[in-house]
Write a protein that holds these residues in place. Structure first.
Motif, PDB file in Angstrom:
ATOM      1  N   LEU A 131       0.827  -1.206   0.000  1.00 46.90           N
ATOM      2  CA  LEU A 131       0.000   0.000   0.000  1.00 46.90           C
ATOM      3  C   LEU A 131       0.865   1.261   0.000  1.00 46.90           C
ATOM      4  N   ASP A 132       1.897   1.271   0.829  1.00 46.36           N
ATOM      5  CA  ASP A 132       2.785   2.431   0.881  1.00 46.36           C
ATOM      6  C   ASP A 132       3.378   2.709  -0.491  1.00 46.36           C
ATOM      7  N   TYR A 133       3.805   1.638  -1.158  1.00 46.22           N
ATOM      8  CA  TYR A 133       4.411   1.813  -2.479  1.00 46.22           C
ATOM      9  C   TYR A 133       3.373   2.275  -3.495  1.00 46.22           C
ATOM     10  N   ALA A 134       2.182   1.674  -3.456  1.00 44.93           N
ATOM     11  CA  ALA A 134       1.143   2.020  -4.426  1.00 44.93           C
ATOM     12  C   ALA A 134       0.651   3.456  -4.247  1.00 44.93           C
ATOM     13  N   THR A 135       0.617   3.945  -2.992  1.00 45.04           N
ATOM     14  CA  THR A 135       0.176   5.329  -2.772  1.00 45.04           C
ATOM     15  C   THR A 135       1.232   6.340  -3.193  1.00 45.04           C
ATOM     16  N   ARG A 136       2.499   5.917  -3.178  1.00 41.27           N
ATOM     17  CA  ARG A 136       3.592   6.825  -3.552  1.00 41.27           C
ATOM     18  C   ARG A 136       4.013   6.663  -5.012  1.00 41.27           C
ATOM     19  N   ARG A 137       3.826   5.469  -5.574  1.00 38.49           N
ATOM     20  CA  ARG A 137       4.313   5.149  -6.924  1.00 38.49           C
ATOM     21  C   ARG A 137       3.199   4.465  -7.727  1.00 38.49           C
ATOM     22  N   SER A 138       2.062   5.091  -7.823  1.00 37.09           N
ATOM     23  CA  SER A 138       0.899   4.435  -8.425  1.00 37.09           C
ATOM     24  C   SER A 138       1.162   3.991  -9.862  1.00 37.09           C
ATOM     25  N   ARG A 139       1.986   4.721 -10.587  1.00 35.78           N
ATOM     26  CA  ARG A 139       2.233   4.368 -11.984  1.00 35.78           C
ATOM     27  C   ARG A 139       3.015   3.059 -12.112  1.00 35.78           C
ATOM     28  N   ARG A 140       3.671   2.621 -11.030  1.00 29.47           N
ATOM     29  CA  ARG A 140       4.482   1.408 -11.102  1.00 29.47           C
ATOM     30  C   ARG A 140       3.737   0.170 -10.614  1.00 29.47           C
ATOM     31  N   VAL A 141       2.488   0.344 -10.158  1.00 30.01           N
ATOM     32  CA  VAL A 141       1.720  -0.787  -9.624  1.00 30.01           C
ATOM     33  C   VAL A 141       0.502  -1.022 -10.514  1.00 30.01           C
ATOM     34  N   GLU A 142       0.474  -2.173 -11.188  1.00 34.27           N
ATOM     35  CA  GLU A 142      -0.617  -2.482 -12.108  1.00 34.27           C
ATOM     36  C   GLU A 142      -1.813  -3.096 -11.386  1.00 34.27           C
ATOM     37  N   ARG A 143      -1.542  -3.957 -10.441  1.00 33.06           N
ATOM     38  CA  ARG A 143      -2.590  -4.581  -9.631  1.00 33.06           C
ATOM     39  C   ARG A 143      -2.059  -4.769  -8.223  1.00 33.06           C
ATOM     40  N   LEU A 210       2.361   0.632  12.962  1.00 32.16           N
ATOM     41  CA  LEU A 210       2.320   0.866  11.529  1.00 32.16           C
ATOM     42  C   LEU A 210       1.562   2.155  11.248  1.00 32.16           C
ATOM     43  N   PRO A 211       2.127   3.070  10.471  1.00 28.43           N
ATOM     44  CA  PRO A 211       1.404   4.300  10.139  1.00 28.43           C
ATOM     45  C   PRO A 211       0.107   3.986   9.394  1.00 28.43           C
ATOM     46  N   LEU A 212      -0.959   4.717   9.731  1.00 29.25           N
ATOM     47  CA  LEU A 212      -2.236   4.572   9.030  1.00 29.25           C
ATOM     48  C   LEU A 212      -2.219   5.431   7.773  1.00 29.25           C
ATOM     49  N   PHE A 213      -2.741   4.892   6.694  1.00 29.49           N
ATOM     50  CA  PHE A 213      -2.858   5.656   5.462  1.00 29.49           C
ATOM     51  C   PHE A 213      -4.068   6.580   5.561  1.00 29.49           C
ATOM     52  N   SER A 214      -3.905   7.787   5.092  1.00 28.70           N
ATOM     53  CA  SER A 214      -5.005   8.750   5.102  1.00 28.70           C
ATOM     54  C   SER A 214      -6.042   8.360   4.054  1.00 28.70           C
ATOM     55  N   ASP A 215      -7.254   8.874   4.218  1.00 27.71           N
ATOM     56  CA  ASP A 215      -8.291   8.649   3.213  1.00 27.71           C
ATOM     57  C   ASP A 215      -7.829   9.178   1.858  1.00 27.71           C
ATOM     58  N   GLU A 216      -7.161  10.323   1.876  1.00 31.75           N
ATOM     59  CA  GLU A 216      -6.687  10.915   0.627  1.00 31.75           C
ATOM     60  C   GLU A 216      -5.712   9.991  -0.091  1.00 31.75           C
ATOM     61  N   ALA A 217      -4.795   9.391   0.673  1.00 29.19           N
ATOM     62  CA  ALA A 217      -3.824   8.473   0.071  1.00 29.19           C
ATOM     63  C   ALA A 217      -4.523   7.250  -0.517  1.00 29.19           C
ATOM     64  N   ARG A 247     -15.060   2.560   1.412  1.00 26.74           N
ATOM     65  CA  ARG A 247     -15.413   3.978   1.325  1.00 26.74           C
ATOM     66  C   ARG A 247     -14.437   4.754   0.438  1.00 26.74           C
ATOM     67  N   THR A 248     -13.157   4.433   0.526  1.00 30.52           N
ATOM     68  CA  THR A 248     -12.145   5.242  -0.167  1.00 30.52           C
ATOM     69  C   THR A 248     -11.703   4.647  -1.502  1.00 30.52           C
ATOM     70  N   VAL A 249     -11.852   3.343  -1.662  1.00 25.90           N
ATOM     71  CA  VAL A 249     -11.454   2.675  -2.913  1.00 25.90           C
ATOM     72  C   VAL A 249     -12.666   1.879  -3.404  1.00 25.90           C
ATOM     73  N   PRO A 250     -13.717   2.548  -3.864  1.00 29.74           N
ATOM     74  CA  PRO A 250     -14.984   1.866  -4.167  1.00 29.74           C
ATOM     75  C   PRO A 250     -14.882   0.798  -5.242  1.00 29.74           C
ATOM     76  N   HIS A 251     -13.851   0.855  -6.087  1.00 27.31           N
ATOM     77  CA  HIS A 251     -13.712  -0.172  -7.124  1.00 27.31           C
ATOM     78  C   HIS A 251     -13.013  -1.430  -6.596  1.00 27.31           C
ATOM     79  N   ALA A 252     -12.516  -1.396  -5.356  1.00 31.59           N
ATOM     80  CA  ALA A 252     -11.794  -2.538  -4.794  1.00 31.59           C
ATOM     81  C   ALA A 252     -12.740  -3.695  -4.479  1.00 31.59           C
TER      82      ALA A 252
END
Length: 277
Positions: A131-143, A210-217, A247-252
């Motif tokens: 999740l940390d990587y996907a929120t920071r490097r979204s273009r590098r994570v396909e799924r 573990l740090p919690l991810f924000s809704d925005e992230a 709530r934050t990732v409705p397509h998940a």
């Protein structure tokens, strides 16, 4: 120092080498240089297949995926990474979790193999890392497929009382702790229980929250996401995880497995189905 003693470290590494020697598919071993130290990566599957990165949980290593890799390596080039600071063959370094250090480290690993974008499967701490990587490097994570991920639902601490209660009772107490915390029953999966007992007898796990991810992230996760949690997880509030992701990732796609604890098994094919759509 991430091990209690050097002798304990040697015992863990001997057992890990035995597991690697009996890996169910042909695999290459790589030691990858990075800003956080050398990183061990076990690579299997066809060279021309799409890349899949596996991120294990705390107190573990690439051995966690031994039951999944045979199936996944038929369709993917699989990169099972030993996370830094954990009981594997990577560097013992533990940068602050609330920093970009882990994303930078994973950049180094992916760049070493020339991987521009990958699918990721992560469990527990590895789910947090994914999740940390996907929120920071979204273009590098396909799924992104996550098993009992940290950083989303409320982190629980009640299990620490049980751990303290069983601590004076040696190996028996350690096995009871593992069952209480991870839900691993020594009678049902004795090899897994033995391995975890060895790990947590000699390994010093991380103590930081573990740090919690924000809704925005979380809202920034535009790639396909699959989340699987256990209803009876003693470490993370699975209902809270499911609610926040919904709530934050409705397509998940989110699944709460009834009666299942933190250790989630039997999801090899459901995850493969998600990865190959």
């Amino acid at each position: 120092m991430i091990f209690k003693t050097e002798a304990g470290q040697r015992r863990i590494m001997r057992r890990y080498e035995e597991i690697l020697a009996s890996w169910p598919v042909p695999a290459e071993r790589h030691q990858v240089p990075s800003t956080a130290g050398e990183t061990f990566v076990l690579v299997s599957g066809p060279e021309d297949a799409p890349p899949l990165v596996l991120l294990h949980g705390s107190g573990s290593n690439a051995a966690m995926w031994a039951g999944d890799v045979e199936s996944w390596a038929k369709r993917f080039r699989v990169y099972a990474i030993d996370m830094i600071g954990e009981p594997g063959l990577s560097a013992p370094s533990r940068p602050p979790l609330d920093s970009a250090a882990y994303a930078d480290w994973l950049d180094d690993v992916l760049d070493h193999f020339g991987l521009d974008s990958v699918a990721i499967v992560g469990a527990s701490l590895g789910g947090w890392l994914g999740l940390d990587y996907a929120t920071r490097r979204s273009r590098r994570v396909e799924r992104l497929a996550l098993l009992c991920p940290g950083g989303v639902g409320r982190q629980k601490y009640g299990f620490l009382f049980k751990v303290a209660l069983y601590r004076p009772f040696g190996q028996w107490g350690m096995r009871r702790s593992i069952k209480a915390v991870a839900g691993v029953d020594p009678r049902a999966t004795p090899e897994v229980a033995d391995y975890l007992t060895l790990m947590f007898t000699h390994f010093l796990p991380r103590r930081d929250r573990l740090p919690l991810f924000s809704d925005e992230a979380l809202r920034g996760l535009t790639m396909p996401v699959r989340v699987i949690v256990g209803e009876r997880d003693a470490m993370f509030d699975s209902r809270d995880t499911a609610r926040r992701i919904g709530r934050t990732v409705p397509h998940a796609e989110v699944t709460v497995l009834p009666g299942v604890a933190h250790s989630i098994i039997g999801q090899t094919e459901p995850i493969l189905e998600f990865l190959t759509r």
